[in-house]
Design an enzyme around this catalytic site. Structure first.
Site, mmCIF file in Angstrom:
data_model
loop_
_atom_site.group_PDB
_atom_site.id
_atom_site.type_symbol
_atom_site.label_atom_id
_atom_site.label_comp_id
_atom_site.label_asym_id
_atom_site.label_seq_id
_atom_site.Cartn_x
_atom_site.Cartn_y
_atom_site.Cartn_z
ATOM 1 N N GLU A 29 58.109 14.038 -20.044
ATOM 2 C CA GLU A 29 58.517 15.075 -20.995
ATOM 3 C C GLU A 29 58.633 16.434 -20.304
ATOM 4 O OE1 GLU A 29 56.819 17.544 -24.785
ATOM 5 O OE2 GLU A 29 56.180 15.450 -24.608
ATOM 6 N N CYS A 68 62.414 11.964 -28.902
ATOM 7 C CA CYS A 68 61.766 12.395 -30.144
ATOM 8 C C CYS A 68 62.353 13.737 -30.571
ATOM 9 C CB CYS A 68 60.270 12.525 -29.929
ATOM 10 S SG CYS A 68 59.405 13.255 -31.338
#
Length: 346
Positions: free
Chosen positions: A147, A117
């Site tokens: 992440e 992203c």
């Protein structure tokens, strides 16, 4: 191409008596964000362009239904790049990867497609920049989340992980270091700011990042559920257990007044006993959840007598992200109409 069957419940829900009109408050925004949509389309396009199998490191997004759907189309999900045959195509998930993973893929001569992203990539770049400026980075996030592992991998020697507000009271930092905080993009906004407050109480010189790291979609979905929760007897959040933003929505609903809140993957997991004394049900979904799963929840709620659905909208979303550069053209070299990912997919 087959779509995985959504599990159906064995026995339909039935209406239970209650002394008020029954209704559903449907939170908006909900479901797919631009980063998730981009990542899912990236895997689909890679399969179209290169043929199956296409390998994906970790789950492309944290949703069991999406992963199952892509597996049926020919995607193979692996934990690490050393499980992928040399020379194969591999997609990095929306949660991002560390430079070590990128190098590992290159060492195996894998054809890598980065579906991270862009908002996560922004945090990676901040980590690199502040580490070069000799800041000590206090990364607010959850240990073990992909992440967080990816972000820490960009500045491992300069980053200290802070899991929650209580840990902010305990961490130790080298004396004299310049400090700045960054965060995982899918956290609770309120909890993150409480962590920052407690860090700053101990380290008054702690600096803020140039902009908030928590992504727009996470914030928007939390704001919407905050609006819905005080009026509800029950909140149902659609999302998988490893979806940080989905789990946070349950916590936020309870914190802001919902009498009960549950997370489910599928409508078939809704339990009849949840509806004892319930007149108002709030519904939302995490940022990696296709709308078809929410529609199934609403269908089952109708069986339980909840025919009135009022949408509670707190923001409009129209953000789109370009696909990874390898996938912006079709096999003939023409610009693909899906070069920009949207949000309204089912």
């Amino acid at each position: 191409m087959t779509t995985p069957v959504i599990p159906q419940r064995r026995e339909r829900l039935v209406p239970l008596p209650v002394d008020r009109p029954k209704r559903v408050l449907l939170a908006a925004p909900r479901g797919y964000c631009a980063g998730v949509d981009r990542a899912v389309i990236a895997v689909e396009k890679a399969l179209e362009q290169y043929g199956a199998p296409v390998y994906v490191r970790k789950q492309i997004v944290h949703n069991i239904h999406v992963v199952t759907e892509l597996e049926k189309q020919g995607a193979i999900f692996v934990d690490e790049v050393d499980e992928v045959p040399p020379g194969s195509h591999i997609v990095f998930s929306a949660h991002g990867v560390s430079p070590a993973v990128v190098q590992g893929a290159a060492d195996r001569e894998l054809q890598a497609i980065d579906a991270t992203c862009p908002l996560v990539t922004k945090v990676h770049r901040e980590a690199v920049r502040f580490a070069k400026q000799d800041y000590r980075i206090l990364l607010i996030g959850h240990a073990g989340h992909e992440e967080v592992e990816g972000t820490m991998g960009h500045a491992p020697e300069r980053t200290i992980l802070v899991n929650d507000p209580d840990e902010a009271d305990r961490i130790e930092v080298p004396e004299g270091d310049e400090l700045i905080w960054l965060s995982q993009t899918t956290l609770s906004v309120d909890e993150t700011m409480e962590t920052v407050r407690r860090l700053r109480a101990r380290f008054p010189h702690l600096q803020d990042p140039p902009s908030d790291d928590i992504c727009y979609a996470t914030q928007n979905r939390q704001v919407a559920i905050k609006k819905v929760a005080p009026e509800t007897d029950l909140v149902i959040i659609v999302g998988s257990s490893n979806s940080s933003n989905s789990v946070r929505l349950v916590e936020v609903a309870l914190e802001y007044g919902a009498k009960a809140a549950y997370r489910i993957d599928y409508a078939s997991e809704i339990k009849q006993e949840w509806f004892e004394g319930v007149a108002t049900v709030g519904v939302s979904s995490g940022a990696s959840v296709p709308e078809v799963l929410v529609e199934q929840v609403l269908a089952d709620l109708r069986d339980a007598g909840f025919d009135t659905v009022d949408e509670v909208k707190t923001a409009e979303e129209d953000l789109q992200f370009s696909l990874p550069k390898e996938l912006r053209r079709d096999k003939a070299g023409n610009i693909d109409e899906r070069a920009l990912g949207g949000r309204t997919r089912v």
